[in-house]
Write a protein that holds these residues in place. Structure first.
Motif: not given
Length: 111
Positions: A1-30
């Motif tokens: 199962m591929a990772t959804s954009k909604a899950f990526c956005d949720y992780v980014i929002e949750s982790f942004s408390i610690a600094g600048a968070v970003r994801v980069r697509s790599m082989m179908g995941e991030y």
């Protein structure tokens, strides 16, 4: 199962408390970055964090998994996104544990 954009956005929002968070697509995941350091992967709707002295101590007893089939790197599965104090302490410690990003060599540069 591929990772959804909604899950990526949720992780980014949750982790942004610690600094600048970003994801980069790599082989179908991030790949997951904190202040330009690779801290983990988002695979199959899971957040997998690199093993560092901080993550090993703070996530002791949490499940470990491989980010993809054939991977040699065992990573911590993290799902405690709502605990902001834990997220901030964990990510700050991991960021300090991880080495600085090596500068890229310029094309045509002599050794």
């Amino acid at each position: 199962m591929a990772t959804s954009k909604a899950f990526c956005d949720y992780v980014i929002e949750s982790f942004s408390i610690a600094g600048a968070v970003r994801v980069r697509s790599m082989m179908g995941e991030y790949c997951l970055y904190l202040n330009d350091k690779l801290i983990g992967d988002l695979c199959d709707e899971q957040c997998l964090l690199k093993r560092t002295p901080t993550s090993d101590a703070m996530l002791q007893g949490e499940p470990l998994d491989y980010p993809y089939e054939g991977s040699k790197q065992l990573m911590h599965v993290f799902d405690d996104f709502d605990n902001k104090e834990r997220v901030a302490a964990l990510l700050a410690g991991m960021w300090n544990d991880l080495p600085e990003k090596k500068p890229r060599k310029k094309k045509g540069a002599k050794k």
